[in-house]
Design a protein around this motif. Structure first.
Motif, PDB file in Angstrom:
ATOM      1  N   CYS A  96       3.892  24.615  -1.642  1.00  0.00           N
ATOM      2  CA  CYS A  96       2.782  23.883  -1.018  1.00  0.00           C
ATOM      3  C   CYS A  96       1.971  24.825  -0.148  1.00  0.00           C
ATOM      4  CB  CYS A  96       3.369  22.733  -0.205  1.00  0.00           C
ATOM      5  SG  CYS A  96       2.137  21.818   0.723  1.00  0.00           S
ATOM      6  N   PHE A  97       2.688  25.606   0.610  1.00  0.00           N
ATOM      7  CA  PHE A  97       2.032  26.556   1.506  1.00  0.00           C
ATOM      8  C   PHE A  97       1.123  27.499   0.721  1.00  0.00           C
ATOM      9  CE2 PHE A  97       2.034  30.752   3.419  1.00  0.00           C
ATOM     10  CZ  PHE A  97       1.566  30.466   4.686  1.00  0.00           C
ATOM     11  N   LEU A  98       1.693  28.031  -0.373  1.00  0.00           N
ATOM     12  CA  LEU A  98       0.916  28.989  -1.168  1.00  0.00           C
ATOM     13  C   LEU A  98      -0.277  28.337  -1.821  1.00  0.00           C
ATOM     14  CD1 LEU A  98       3.662  31.144  -2.781  1.00  0.00           C
ATOM     15  CD2 LEU A  98       1.883  31.856  -1.202  1.00  0.00           C
ATOM     16  N   ALA A  99      -0.062  27.135  -2.307  1.00  0.00           N
ATOM     17  CA  ALA A  99      -1.166  26.443  -2.969  1.00  0.00           C
ATOM     18  C   ALA A  99      -2.334  26.321  -2.016  1.00  0.00           C
ATOM     19  CB  ALA A  99      -0.700  25.060  -3.425  1.00  0.00           C
ATOM     20  N   LEU A 100      -2.025  25.968  -0.757  1.00  0.00           N
ATOM     21  CA  LEU A 100      -3.096  25.831   0.228  1.00  0.00           C
ATOM     22  C   LEU A 100      -3.763  27.159   0.494  1.00  0.00           C
ATOM     23  CD1 LEU A 100      -1.463  23.383   2.772  1.00  0.00           C
ATOM     24  CD2 LEU A 100      -3.296  22.903   1.142  1.00  0.00           C
ATOM     25  N   GLU A 101      -2.939  28.186   0.620  1.00  0.00           N
ATOM     26  CA  GLU A 101      -3.500  29.508   0.893  1.00  0.00           C
ATOM     27  C   GLU A 101      -4.432  29.933  -0.232  1.00  0.00           C
ATOM     28  OE1 GLU A 101      -3.429  31.580   3.339  1.00  0.00           O
ATOM     29  OE2 GLU A 101      -2.150  30.408   4.677  1.00  0.00           O
ATOM     30  N   TRP A 102      -3.936  29.806  -1.432  1.00  0.00           N
ATOM     31  CA  TRP A 102      -4.737  30.270  -2.579  1.00  0.00           C
ATOM     32  C   TRP A 102      -5.961  29.429  -2.762  1.00  0.00           C
ATOM     33  CZ3 TRP A 102      -0.149  31.279  -6.416  1.00  0.00           C
ATOM     34  CH2 TRP A 102       0.547  32.423  -5.971  1.00  0.00           C
ATOM     35  N   HIS A 103      -5.825  28.164  -2.481  1.00  0.00           N
ATOM     36  CA  HIS A 103      -6.999  27.302  -2.599  1.00  0.00           C
ATOM     37  C   HIS A 103      -8.056  27.741  -1.593  1.00  0.00           C
ATOM     38  CE1 HIS A 103      -9.405  23.725  -3.133  1.00  0.00           C
ATOM     39  NE2 HIS A 103      -9.452  23.594  -1.804  1.00  0.00           N
ATOM     40  N   ALA A 104      -7.569  28.068  -0.400  1.00  0.00           N
ATOM     41  CA  ALA A 104      -8.513  28.508   0.624  1.00  0.00           C
ATOM     42  C   ALA A 104      -9.152  29.823   0.218  1.00  0.00           C
ATOM     43  CB  ALA A 104      -7.791  28.640   1.965  1.00  0.00           C
ATOM     44  N   ALA A 105      -8.361  30.659  -0.461  1.00  0.00           N
ATOM     45  CA  ALA A 105      -8.883  31.956  -0.858  1.00  0.00           C
ATOM     46  C   ALA A 105      -9.586  31.876  -2.212  1.00  0.00           C
ATOM     47  CB  ALA A 105      -7.734  32.970  -0.902  1.00  0.00           C
ATOM     48  N   GLU A 106      -9.698  30.677  -2.760  1.00  0.00           N
ATOM     49  CA  GLU A 106     -10.387  30.443  -4.026  1.00  0.00           C
ATOM     50  C   GLU A 106      -9.796  31.221  -5.176  1.00  0.00           C
ATOM     51  OE1 GLU A 106     -14.511  30.985  -3.287  1.00  0.00           O
ATOM     52  OE2 GLU A 106     -14.666  29.160  -2.082  1.00  0.00           O
ATOM     53  N   ILE A 107      -8.469  31.228  -5.263  1.00  0.00           N
ATOM     54  CA  ILE A 107      -7.777  31.853  -6.387  1.00  0.00           C
ATOM     55  C   ILE A 107      -7.372  30.744  -7.339  1.00  0.00           C
ATOM     56  CG2 ILE A 107      -5.732  33.182  -7.065  1.00  0.00           C
ATOM     57  CD1 ILE A 107      -5.677  34.126  -4.104  1.00  0.00           C
ATOM     58  N   GLY A 162       0.860  -1.163   0.000  1.00  0.00           N
ATOM     59  CA  GLY A 162       0.000   0.000   0.000  1.00  0.00           C
ATOM     60  C   GLY A 162       0.900   1.217   0.000  1.00  0.00           C
ATOM     61  N   LYS A 163       0.366   2.356  -0.402  1.00  0.00           N
ATOM     62  CA  LYS A 163       1.198   3.537  -0.305  1.00  0.00           C
ATOM     63  C   LYS A 163       0.331   4.750  -0.014  1.00  0.00           C
ATOM     64  CE  LYS A 163       1.461   3.703  -5.338  1.00  0.00           C
ATOM     65  NZ  LYS A 163       2.358   3.695  -6.490  1.00  0.00           N
ATOM     66  N   VAL A 164       0.927   5.685   0.638  1.00  0.00           N
ATOM     67  CA  VAL A 164       0.245   6.934   0.964  1.00  0.00           C
ATOM     68  C   VAL A 164       1.094   8.045   0.385  1.00  0.00           C
ATOM     69  CG1 VAL A 164      -0.877   8.179   2.802  1.00  0.00           C
ATOM     70  CG2 VAL A 164      -0.036   5.884   3.215  1.00  0.00           C
ATOM     71  N   LEU A 165       0.427   9.011  -0.196  1.00  0.00           N
ATOM     72  CA  LEU A 165       1.175  10.137  -0.737  1.00  0.00           C
ATOM     73  C   LEU A 165       1.388  11.161   0.371  1.00  0.00           C
ATOM     74  CD1 LEU A 165       2.457  11.065  -3.275  1.00  0.00           C
ATOM     75  CD2 LEU A 165       0.337  12.230  -3.890  1.00  0.00           C
ATOM     76  N   VAL A 166       2.632  11.585   0.485  1.00  0.00           N
ATOM     77  CA  VAL A 166       2.954  12.586   1.495  1.00  0.00           C
ATOM     78  C   VAL A 166       3.345  13.875   0.794  1.00  0.00           C
ATOM     79  CG1 VAL A 166       4.425  13.160   3.436  1.00  0.00           C
ATOM     80  CG2 VAL A 166       3.737  10.790   3.051  1.00  0.00           C
ATOM     81  N   TYR A 167       2.612  14.920   1.068  1.00  0.00           N
ATOM     82  CA  TYR A 167       2.890  16.229   0.451  1.00  0.00           C
ATOM     83  C   TYR A 167       3.986  16.910   1.250  1.00  0.00           C
ATOM     84  CZ  TYR A 167      -1.804  15.412  -1.443  1.00  0.00           C
ATOM     85  OH  TYR A 167      -2.899  14.875  -2.042  1.00  0.00           O
ATOM     86  N   PRO A 168       4.664  17.867   0.611  1.00  0.00           N
ATOM     87  CA  PRO A 168       5.685  18.610   1.377  1.00  0.00           C
ATOM     88  C   PRO A 168       5.029  19.337   2.537  1.00  0.00           C
ATOM     89  CG  PRO A 168       5.823  19.125  -0.957  1.00  0.00           C
ATOM     90  CD  PRO A 168       4.579  18.328  -0.776  1.00  0.00           C
ATOM     91  N   GLU A 169       5.820  19.615   3.513  1.00  0.00           N
ATOM     92  CA  GLU A 169       5.296  20.349   4.658  1.00  0.00           C
ATOM     93  C   GLU A 169       5.042  21.788   4.228  1.00  0.00           C
ATOM     94  OE1 GLU A 169       8.056  20.649   7.792  1.00  0.00           O
ATOM     95  OE2 GLU A 169       6.569  21.344   9.252  1.00  0.00           O
ATOM     96  N   PRO A 170       3.840  22.301   4.411  1.00  0.00           N
ATOM     97  CA  PRO A 170       3.590  23.696   4.007  1.00  0.00           C
ATOM     98  C   PRO A 170       4.362  24.643   4.909  1.00  0.00           C
ATOM     99  CG  PRO A 170       1.640  22.702   4.997  1.00  0.00           C
ATOM    100  CD  PRO A 170       2.699  21.665   5.018  1.00  0.00           C
ATOM    101  N   ARG A 171       5.297  25.345   4.311  1.00  0.00           N
ATOM    102  CA  ARG A 171       6.122  26.241   5.097  1.00  0.00           C
ATOM    103  C   ARG A 171       6.448  27.444   4.216  1.00  0.00           C
ATOM    104  NH1 ARG A 171      11.352  24.610   5.855  1.00  0.00           N
ATOM    105  NH2 ARG A 171      10.666  22.549   5.208  1.00  0.00           N
ATOM    106  N   SER A 210       8.177  23.311  -0.165  1.00  0.00           N
ATOM    107  CA  SER A 210       7.348  23.612   1.004  1.00  0.00           C
ATOM    108  C   SER A 210       6.657  24.947   0.828  1.00  0.00           C
ATOM    109  CB  SER A 210       8.210  23.649   2.272  1.00  0.00           C
ATOM    110  OG  SER A 210       8.537  22.354   2.646  1.00  0.00           O
ATOM    111  N   GLY A 211       7.393  25.903   0.307  1.00  0.00           N
ATOM    112  CA  GLY A 211       6.825  27.228   0.077  1.00  0.00           C
ATOM    113  C   GLY A 211       5.694  27.160  -0.923  1.00  0.00           C
TER     114      GLY A 211
END
Lengths: 323, 662
Positions: free
Chosen positions: A273-284, A180-189, A270-271
């Motif tokens: 990843c962090f931005l992707a999450l932010e922008w996704h949250a902000a719906e950009i 089995g495998k799990v995908l691990v994303y970079p740490e959002p930083r 990591s950077g």
């Protein structure tokens, strides 16, 4: 020298164990991969049996000898029951939810058996012991905790399944290698933006901030702003996302650009990843530029997962050049 | 596994009950205060479990342990016997309870309990005792099982009773095989079973009243199985000891005959001429523990039993006291002539010894009679005639003074077997005829159910032996002259009613129904002892030879492996059969089809889905493609959608396809 030999033996042992229970998505425990030995308490039990035998032998008392034989027979039967308890148990790796580096992920394993299985203990290589009892033909999902330490695919290490059923004097166990495998994303930083980057401007890498623009001040972050304009230092101090205002404002672009960040590969990922999450949250809407990869700007959960997967699986060596 | 979880209440209950069961019968063999302490500690542990009171700290625990050890030391006083060890074990076993908190602690207690339960069998070897011990073992195993099952979350957990019964039921055949086939080793070291236990049965000296005391006990002395017919009662003189030294009141063994202290030398039959007058008789004795070191046998005995020797008085003895039930076979020559040609000087002196003073009247009369009668035999006959005509046989004789023989022979004339034997031997010696007293048992009751002989304490007896020229030692029983029914039927038939009241279990011997029950139960226990307790190396060899043709080690090993392997295979088979998966009828049909296709050269790969397989069949054998597709479709429908109509169609279609393939 001695340590090296020990290491050698150990690795040989585990190779052997793995050959006997090969990695698969679903594993059925059979005699090839089930081991039974007396537990520590079992050694005490055997000692008690031996003492009873000595007592019977010394006093030439057939009944006491019979008692010691009964203890021995119980041990044999106990071994058979212990084996029967584990045998035929089926384990299946279920789809695991991805997570970020630093988190403890859960790796779900479905256990099912056509028999009841009692007092099963599951233990990952480094992790707590989980207890589980199974009814007949009743699937039971056990979530095995996995510490995500690096981005990319995380494969569960071997899983130790053991049981002391029925009398606690036998330890039956099996090492299970689940495919089995799990995908691990970079740490959002947050990462630092590269100020000199603007000099190199080729059309297909999108609009960039010019380095020679005059700095005017900060404004609150707005959806759609270029990442190059984000005031990372302010953010790092906990002031929230702000944009640096330059003299000549440009139309804000929506690119996560690997080259626009400072630091080594992991810091940049990591950077991003962090931005992707932010922008996704902000719906950009945003696109992704990695060496050798380009995703056109889009939005939504699926896009976020695609972007994060790219980040997780980005392999600088594969790209074939120094980055 | 050392679990750190607190012990579950259910396992604690099992444990405490198992402990009580294990300790109950031992209470007879450990000091009373220890039994009381054990009970208190068990009750107190339950009290704690109910949430009242707190666990004692390490100081309290050590104080308790030291107190118990000190009391043990005081009460057993440094002597070391098995009973001491059992007391120590019990003490440890009970004190461990004071720190029992975790699941992991249960193991140690259970293993101790197994051992303590095994020690019960040292003291209780009757059938019921063995069954009780087996129950104890079940309770302890149940404790282990319940402890292991405690905390199970699955509602599917089976009842521990059923699992326990299964485990034991499966273990018993393996135990039986081991019991029958594993060779026994001899004793490794000697620890006496008990240091304080008294001795029972005939003792090594005889004063007036000693044997009459034994009449008050109905206890079993030994049981005998004869290979052929049981000899008549008047020939069943079970000799234990020869007493040849008289001090005026008490008969004891001289150095010449003292087997108990190892002063007497071992006698070999070849040393002296022994003429056999009839075929010897062979029999097997199971002797109850006596705490003494002599054994019982008919004269003249011969035995192969290891450690057992023959004494010069034709009795059997061994070095170690008999602390456990002992089984031995003897061949006896009931009719014999021995030492007829003469006694050696030492033996003759011993056989004529008399105290320097006392009993002058008897000495005088003996001298007179010796002069009047022509030979020893005539003298004996005259004495017996006297006894027959004037004496009374009673359990309650008048008390005798210093000159006991004089008073008995010429004044009171009422006594028990020891009076008759004692005065007869005195009289003979005074007349110059070598004589000696023999003690042991006489007669015995035949058990009609099993055909063996039971000899009880109240069969104790004393008789005399006289040495005569050309004949050697000859038995003379003056009691037979006064009370012939004592010899032929048993003591209970030879006494009047007031005497019979003094006999032990007079009721049992007189009332047939009750006596019969007792006899049956005794027969059962005897069989248990003979076949289970007495299953020794010899019996094992015989059994294995009969079973395997020969009892060579490799044959036995092979048989052992085969037998245990068979049992194990049966258990594994049962484990799997019990839980085998039911196969749906549609799957059966599909599998049959696959087998047929396999035979026709199209093999379904492992893990290949039915649809993929159907497609492949279609490619390889286009002529079956259509049928295969529809059968596969129907199979999937009937199996997954549980469509009964599809199943009916499947049966039909599959049959057609099978025909086409085959």
């Amino acid at each position: 020298m001695f340590l090296a030999i020990k290491q050698q033996c150990k690795s040989y042992f585990w190779r052997l164990a793995e050959r006997r229970s090969p990695r698969a998505e679903a594993v059925v425990l059979r005699h090839r991969s089930i081991y039974v030995l007396p537990s520590k308490a079992g050694l005490g039990y055997m000692l008690a049996g031996l003492l009873v035998w000595l007592l019977g032998t010394n006093y030439q008392n057939n009944l006491i000898l019979a008692a010691s034989f009964l203890l021995f027979a119980l041990f044999v039967v106990s071994v058979l029951h212990a084996f029967g308890n584990l045998s035929g148990l089926q384990l299946r790796a279920l789809k695991a939810e991805p997570g970020f580096v630093g988190e403890t992920l859960e790796f779900p394993v479905e256990l099912i058996s056509s028999r009841s299985v009692f007092h099963l203990l599951l233990q990952p290589v480094r992790g707590p012991v989980l207890r589980c009892d199974l009814g007949r033909d009743q699937a039971n999902v056990v979530k095995i905790p996995l510490a995500a330490q690096r981005r990319g695919w995380l494969k569960p290490d071997r899983l130790l399944l053991k049981s002391y059923f029925p009398l606690g004097i036998t330890r039956v166990w099996s090492w299970v290698y689940l495919e089995g495998k799990v995908l691990v994303y970079p740490e959002p930083r947050p990462a630092q933006f590269a100020p000199q980057y603007g000099a190199d401007s080729s059309g297909d890498q999108g609009d960039r901030v010019r380095a020679d623009d005059d700095f005017m001040g900060f404004v609150r972050y707005q959806p759609g702003a270029s990442l190059a304009q984000v005031a990372w230092k302010l953010y790092a101090r906990g002031a929230g996302l702000h944009l640096k205002q330059f003299g000549a404002q440009q139309r804000q672009s929506q690119w996560l650009d690997y080259h626009a960040l400072l630091g080594d590969v992991e810091t940049r990922l990591s950077g991003l990843c962090f931005l992707a999450l932010e922008w996704h949250a902000a719906e950009i809407d945003y696109g992704l530029i990695l060496p050798g990869t380009r995703l056109e700007p889009a939005g939504g959960d699926q896009h976020l997962q695609r972007v994060l997967s790219e980040l997780a699986l980005f392999n600088p060596a594969e790209v074939g050049r120094e980055v | 596994m050392k679990s750190r979880r607190t012990i579950a209440r259910r396992s604690l209950i099992w444990l405490l009950i198992a402990q009580l069961m294990v300790l109950a019968p031992l209470a007879l063999h450990i000091p009373l205060w220890l039994s009381v302490t054990a009970l208190l500690v068990i009750a107190w542990r339950w009290w704690l479990e109910r949430g009242r009171g707190r666990f004692p700290g390490p100081w309290w625990r050590s104080a308790l342990a030291i107190a118990v050890t000190a009391m043990l030391y005081v009460s057993v006083g440094g002597s070391f016997a098995m009973e001491t060890m059992v007391s120590l074990l019990v003490a440890g076993f009970v004190l461990k309870l004071t720190e029992l908190r975790r699941e992991g602690d249960v193991y140690l207690l259970c293993f101790l309990a197994y051992f303590v339960a095994a020690t019960q069998l040292l003291f209780f070897t009757q059938f019921l005792g063995s069954v009780y011990s087996l129950l104890c073992f079940c309770a302890i195993t149940g404790t282990l099982l319940v402890n292991q099952m405690a905390g199970a979350r699955s509602p599917a957990s089976p009842s521990p009773w059923r699992t326990l019964a299964g485990l034991l039921f499966q273990a018993l055949p393996i135990m039986l095989v081991l019991f029958l086939a594993l060779p026994r080793l001899g004793s490794l070291w000697t620890v006496p079973l008990n240091s304080t236990a008294g001795t029972t049965g005939v003792s090594d000296s005889m004063s007036p009243g000693d044997i009459a005391d034994l009449m008050q006990s109905d206890e079993l002395a030994f049981r005998v199985t004869f290979a052929a017919d049981i000899p008549p009662a008047h020939e069943r003189y079970w000799r234990a000891l020869v007493l040849d030294e008289f001090d005026g009141r008490r008969w004891s063994q001289s150095d010449f005959h003292d087997v108990g202290n190892g002063r007497a030398s071992v006698w070999r039959r070849s040393d002296q001429a022994l003429t056999e007058l009839a075929r010897p008789m062979s029999y097997e004795i199971m002797l109850e523990p006596t705490g003494e070191n002599w054994l019982y046998a008919l004269a003249v005995p011969q035995t192969d039993a290891s450690g057992v020797d023959l004494s010069r008085g034709y009795t059997l003895f061994q070095r170690k006291p008999i602390s456990q039930r002992k089984q031995y076979s003897v061949i006896s020559q009931l009719f014999y002539r021995a030492q007829g040609s003469g006694l050696d000087e030492r033996e003759k002196r011993a056989a004529l010894q008399l105290p320097d003073t006392g009993n002058l009247q008897t000495r005088e009369r003996a001298r007179q009679w010796a002069e009047q009668e022509p030979g020893s035999q005539a003298l004996i006959n005259r004495f017996l005639r006297l006894v027959q005509s004037r004496f009374r046989y009673t359990l309650q004789p008048p008390l005798l003074g210093d000159d006991s023989v004089d008073e008995f022979l010429w004044q009171t004339r009422a006594g028990f077997c020891e009076h008759f034997a004692s005065s007869f031997v005195f009289f003979m010696r005074a007349a110059g005829v070598p004589a000696r007293v023999v003690v042991g048992y006489q007669g015995g009751q035949v058990n009609p159910h099993e055909g063996y002989l039971t000899v009880r304490q109240l069969d104790a007896h004393a008789w005399a032996e006289v040495w005569m020229e050309g004949v050697g030692w000859q038995r003379v029983d003056p009691t037979a002259a006064v009370a012939p029914e004592r010899i032929d039927r048993g003591v209970e038939y030879s006494l009047d009613d007031s005497d019979a009241q003094l006999l032990a279990n007079a009721m049992g011997r007189r009332f047939a129904a009750w006596g019969n029950l007792q006899l049956q139960w005794d027969a059962f226990n005897y069989r248990w002892h003979r076949w289970v307790m007495g299953y020794d190396n010899q019996a094992q060899q015989d059994f294995l030879r009969r079973l395997l043709g020969a009892s060579s080690p490799w044959r036995v090993t092979l048989a052992l492996i085969v037998a245990i392997g068979t049992v194990a295979a049966l258990i594994v088979g049962w484990l799997f059969w019990r839980t085998r998966e039911p196969v749906a009828p549609s799957v059966k049909i599909y599998r049959r089809l696959c087998r047929k296709l396999d035979a026709a050269g199209v093999t379904r790969w492992h893990g290949e889905t039915p649809s993929d397989f159907a497609a492949r069949v279609g490619q390889l054998r286009p002529e079956w493609a259509e049928d295969m597709n529809s059968v596969t479709h129907l199979f999937l429908r009937s199996y997954y959608a549980e469509d009964d109509a599809a199943f009916e169609a499947l049966k039909h279609k599959a049959r057609a396809l099978l025909r086409r393939i085959g």
